[in-house]
Structure formats: C-alpha cells, structure tokens
Design an enzyme around this catalytic site. Structure first.
Site, PDB file in Angstrom:
ATOM      1  N   ARG A  40       0.843  -1.194   0.000  1.00 38.91           N
ATOM      2  CA  ARG A  40       0.000   0.000   0.000  1.00 38.91           C
ATOM      3  C   ARG A  40       0.878   1.242   0.000  1.00 38.91           C
ATOM      4  O   ARG A  40       2.066   1.186   0.277  1.00 38.91           O
ATOM      5  CB  ARG A  40      -0.929   0.018   1.208  1.00 38.91           C
ATOM      6  CG  ARG A  40      -0.215   0.159   2.541  1.00 38.91           C
ATOM      7  CD  ARG A  40      -1.205   0.271   3.686  1.00 38.91           C
ATOM      8  NE  ARG A  40      -1.721  -1.024   4.083  1.00 38.91           N
ATOM      9  CZ  ARG A  40      -2.652  -1.206   5.004  1.00 38.91           C
ATOM     10  NH1 ARG A  40      -3.181  -0.156   5.619  1.00 38.91           N
ATOM     11  NH2 ARG A  40      -3.075  -2.404   5.340  1.00 38.91           N
ATOM     12  N   GLY A  41       0.248   2.373  -0.316  1.00 39.03           N
ATOM     13  CA  GLY A  41       0.979   3.626  -0.447  1.00 39.03           C
ATOM     14  C   GLY A  41       1.381   3.803  -1.903  1.00 39.03           C
ATOM     15  O   GLY A  41       1.947   2.895  -2.522  1.00 39.03           O
ATOM     16  N   ALA A  42       1.095   4.981  -2.459  1.00 37.94           N
ATOM     17  CA  ALA A  42       1.264   5.176  -3.903  1.00 37.94           C
ATOM     18  C   ALA A  42       2.687   4.926  -4.375  1.00 37.94           C
ATOM     19  O   ALA A  42       2.914   4.265  -5.391  1.00 37.94           O
ATOM     20  CB  ALA A  42       0.820   6.593  -4.280  1.00 37.94           C
ATOM     21  N   ALA A  43       3.679   5.451  -3.653  1.00 40.12           N
ATOM     22  CA  ALA A  43       5.064   5.260  -4.067  1.00 40.12           C
ATOM     23  C   ALA A  43       5.472   3.795  -3.957  1.00 40.12           C
ATOM     24  O   ALA A  43       6.170   3.263  -4.829  1.00 40.12           O
ATOM     25  CB  ALA A  43       5.990   6.139  -3.233  1.00 40.12           C
ATOM     26  N   CYS A  51      -4.841   9.524   7.279  1.00 42.58           N
ATOM     27  CA  CYS A  51      -4.359   8.334   6.593  1.00 42.58           C
ATOM     28  C   CYS A  51      -2.845   8.203   6.749  1.00 42.58           C
ATOM     29  O   CYS A  51      -2.262   8.667   7.732  1.00 42.58           O
ATOM     30  CB  CYS A  51      -4.788   8.338   5.122  1.00 42.58           C
ATOM     31  SG  CYS A  51      -4.740   6.692   4.358  1.00 42.58           S
ATOM     32  N   LYS A  58       2.278  10.900  -9.113  1.00 41.55           N
ATOM     33  CA  LYS A  58       0.864  10.838  -8.747  1.00 41.55           C
ATOM     34  C   LYS A  58      -0.003  11.796  -9.572  1.00 41.55           C
ATOM     35  O   LYS A  58      -1.208  11.880  -9.348  1.00 41.55           O
ATOM     36  CB  LYS A  58       0.712  11.126  -7.255  1.00 41.55           C
ATOM     37  CG  LYS A  58       1.430  10.104  -6.388  1.00 41.55           C
ATOM     38  CD  LYS A  58       1.408  10.465  -4.932  1.00 41.55           C
ATOM     39  CE  LYS A  58       2.247   9.476  -4.130  1.00 41.55           C
ATOM     40  NZ  LYS A  58       2.288   9.815  -2.695  1.00 41.55           N
ATOM     41  N   ASN A  75      -7.713  11.349  -2.700  1.00 37.09           N
ATOM     42  CA  ASN A  75      -6.998  10.769  -1.559  1.00 37.09           C
ATOM     43  C   ASN A  75      -7.980   9.953  -0.729  1.00 37.09           C
ATOM     44  O   ASN A  75      -9.179   9.892  -1.022  1.00 37.09           O
ATOM     45  CB  ASN A  75      -6.356  11.879  -0.720  1.00 37.09           C
ATOM     46  CG  ASN A  75      -5.333  11.351   0.260  1.00 37.09           C
ATOM     47  OD1 ASN A  75      -4.477  10.533  -0.089  1.00 37.09           O
ATOM     48  ND2 ASN A  75      -5.397  11.795   1.506  1.00 37.09           N
ATOM     49  N   LYS A  76      -7.469   9.352   0.332  1.00 41.80           N
ATOM     50  CA  LYS A  76      -8.266   8.490   1.190  1.00 41.80           C
ATOM     51  C   LYS A  76      -9.590   9.156   1.585  1.00 41.80           C
ATOM     52  O   LYS A  76      -9.630  10.344   1.912  1.00 41.80           O
ATOM     53  CB  LYS A  76      -7.458   8.152   2.450  1.00 41.80           C
ATOM     54  CG  LYS A  76      -8.196   7.296   3.457  1.00 41.80           C
ATOM     55  CD  LYS A  76      -8.465   5.903   2.926  1.00 41.80           C
ATOM     56  CE  LYS A  76      -9.179   5.048   3.981  1.00 41.80           C
ATOM     57  NZ  LYS A  76      -9.453   3.699   3.493  1.00 41.80           N
ATOM     58  N   ARG A  99      -5.688  -1.684  -8.610  1.00 47.53           N
ATOM     59  CA  ARG A  99      -6.075  -0.493  -7.848  1.00 47.53           C
ATOM     60  C   ARG A  99      -6.359   0.629  -8.831  1.00 47.53           C
ATOM     61  O   ARG A  99      -5.459   1.384  -9.201  1.00 47.53           O
ATOM     62  CB  ARG A  99      -4.970  -0.063  -6.870  1.00 47.53           C
ATOM     63  CG  ARG A  99      -4.600  -1.074  -5.803  1.00 47.53           C
ATOM     64  CD  ARG A  99      -5.709  -1.348  -4.804  1.00 47.53           C
ATOM     65  NE  ARG A  99      -6.188  -0.161  -4.141  1.00 47.53           N
ATOM     66  CZ  ARG A  99      -5.611   0.410  -3.078  1.00 47.53           C
ATOM     67  NH1 ARG A  99      -4.501  -0.088  -2.575  1.00 47.53           N
ATOM     68  NH2 ARG A  99      -6.150   1.471  -2.513  1.00 47.53           N
ATOM     69  N   ASP A 133      -3.394   9.939  -3.795  1.00 48.94           N
ATOM     70  CA  ASP A 133      -3.269   8.806  -4.692  1.00 48.94           C
ATOM     71  C   ASP A 133      -3.313   9.256  -6.140  1.00 48.94           C
ATOM     72  O   ASP A 133      -2.838   8.556  -7.022  1.00 48.94           O
ATOM     73  CB  ASP A 133      -4.381   7.789  -4.410  1.00 48.94           C
ATOM     74  CG  ASP A 133      -4.092   6.989  -3.153  1.00 48.94           C
ATOM     75  OD1 ASP A 133      -3.614   5.858  -3.288  1.00 48.94           O
ATOM     76  OD2 ASP A 133      -4.308   7.520  -2.052  1.00 48.94           O
TER      77      ASP A 133
END
Length: 319
Positions: A23-26, A131, A236, A210-211, A66, A200
């Site tokens: 998880r996490g965009a990077a 988040c 992103k 985003n979340k 995703r 994201d």
C-alpha cells in the site's frame, strides 16, 4: 487471442497490491516496476512482437488491481515507453533499464519533496494527519533532521486504520502523537497549524484524490483557516485527466466496514465502502512535489511539461 503467460512474481505482486498488502502510492509504483522488470528478465518470447505483447499483458494485469492509484499506471507508462529495440534482447535490456531508472527517480523524488515540504514547518508546529503517506512522512522526517520540534494529531482513518501506521512512524522519529477518532477532527483543528495529507492521484485541474475523508477534513480546515498541504510526487499526477478523463473511485469490500454477523443482525441494508474522495482545488493551499511547491490551479502546467498531451496508452497499443 489468449493472454501470454505471466511470471508468478508479477501475479503475486498484483494480488498483494489488490489486497492492500502493498500500500501507499510510491510503494505500489515501485512494486509494479519491479514486477514488470521481472517479467522482462524471465521472458522467453521468441519474437519482438511476442515480447511486447507479454509486457503489455503484464501491465494490464497490474493495472486491474487499484484503479485509483495513478502512480501504478505512471510507473508502467515510464517503462513501456522506454522499451524500444529491434530484437528481443534489445527490448529486454531497455525494459530492465527503464524499470531501474524509474525506481532510482522514485527514491530521489521523495527525498527532494521532503526537503521542500519541510520548509513549510516551524519549530513548535502541530500538524494534523489523515491516513498514511510516505511523501508526507518524508516532509516531517526532513524537518526533524533539521532540528524542528513538531507534534502530531493523527486521525485513525477508518475502516483500515492507516492512521495507526502514521502514528507509529511519527513516534519513531521523535514526534509526540495524539491519536483521535475520525469524527473528532473538527474539534482538534483549532490546535493544528497545518493539515498534511498525501494523494493517490492529482488531476489536471488541481483536484486531489486521496483516502476517503480528505474532502470533509479539507472543507472544515478551510472554515477554520488551517492551511492544508498535499504532499505528492509527480508520479501521482494523472495525465489522462488532461483530455477530460475522470478518476475512477475504487469501491472496496464491505467486509472492511461490517462483519457478516453484524450485517445479519442489522438486516437488509446496502453497504458501500468507497476508498477515496475528491477534494476540489479551492480547499487546498499548496501541492508539494519534488519539482517544487505549486498552487493547485497551476498543476496543469507541470503535468503538460512532464507528460505532454497523452495519446494511446502503451499497454493498449499492441505491438
């Protein structure tokens, strides 16, 4: 035509991303780049056409995991658009080099972003977090390395409680943390000097995906005159929105929200679990990237500089 066989490591990576083990965009972007690199390394394609089809199929498999995390397709775009050559070996070498170059740039980008974001912070500031974002943590970590004393208010961020990860990592770098339930954010905003969130996806008009809960927090922060800062690497930025595409909001399994026994006890209800929301640019003070700090309305110029006007996606182009 049947899809080419995919390397087990790529399939495992896709599953891990879909199930949020990665998880996490990077982190997602890095994992996708490694998976596509493995596919290129292990390919036994007999022709350049077959090799390109195999990489495109791998990219499509990763893309299905995703839909909202634009860092994932951006990592694949970077590699596939650099996969050029007349032979299988030339294509393989180009794909591997593209993946390695992307990961190197990803690593340095977060450090550069952190240095820029840290400039917004002053000794004694209190920051409210929503988040978990490695880009945001890079800003805080850099500020702490510079000797800036900070304190944190962290929303738990239901239903998956990613705020717990943020709280733990802030503690590890010496930032005192107050953990709050999501609904208490309005009460604590008066104590915060800044709100820091990740992203994201960032669209061409400067909207931030985003979340879920980010928009509600941003609207309340604007009412309280608490500046909201978005930390987001350029990976992103969503180039498809330059031509008017909208961002697909991922809907996740209802089991994250309510158990089967709870659902049965309540009765016949509809349960929805959107993973993200969209915050319009009017609620955002600044977007911090590794290329600098931008008002959200000017992100479109950076996006055009980086991506140009997007044509057919490389995983759609066939051979």
């Amino acid at each position: 035509m049947d899809e080419p066989d995919l390397h087990p490591e790529l399939v495992e990576t896709a599953t891990a991303i879909a199930e949020m083990e990665v998880r996490g965009a990077a982190t997602i972007a890095d994992a996708a780049a490694r998976a596509l690199e493995k596919q290129a390394q292990a390919s036994d394609a007999a022709t350049p056409v077959a090799f390109r089809e195999e990489l495109a199929a791998g990219a499509r498999r990763l893309l299905d995991t995703r839909p909202t995390a634009v860092s994932l397709p951006n990592s694949l775009r970077y590699i596939l658009r650099r996969t050029d050559g007349d032979t299988v070996e030339e294509l393989r070498n180009a794909a591997i080099a593209g993946a390695q170059e992307f990961r190197d740039r990803l690593e340095s980008a977060q450090d550069d972003l952190g240095a820029i974001g840290a400039n917004r912070l002053q000794d004694g500031d209190t920051i409210l977090f929503h988040c978990h974002s490695t880009d945001v943590l890079s800003c805080i970590r850099t500020a702490r390395e510079q000797g800036t004393a900070l304190s944190a208010i962290v929303k738990e961020t239901r239903p998956r409680k990613q705020g717990h990860i943020t709280a733990q990592q802030l503690q590890e770098i010496g930032v005192p943390v107050t953990l709050i339930v999501d609904g208490a954010a309005g009460r604590y905003l008066d104590e915060a000097d800044h709100v820091f969130v990740g992203a994201d996806s960032v669209t061409a008009d400067g909207s931030v995906v985003n979340k879920i809960g980010t928009r509600q927090l941003a609207v309340t922060a604007r009412e309280r005159d608490t500046p909201i800062v978005v930390a987001a690497q350029t990976v992103k930025l969503d180039p498809t929105t330059l031509s008017g595409h909208t961002v697909e909001i991922e809907m996740r399994d209802e089991q994250e929200v309510i158990s089967s026994s709870e659902r049965n006890a309540i009765g016949d209800i509809t349960v929805e679990n959107p993973a993200f929301d969209v915050t319009p640019p009017r609620y955002v003070d600044a977007i911090v990237t590794e290329r600098g700090q931008f008002p959200p309305e000017s992100i479109v110029f950076l996006m055009r500089e980086l991506f140009g006007e997007q044509a057919m996606e490389p995983w759609e182009a066939g051979n």
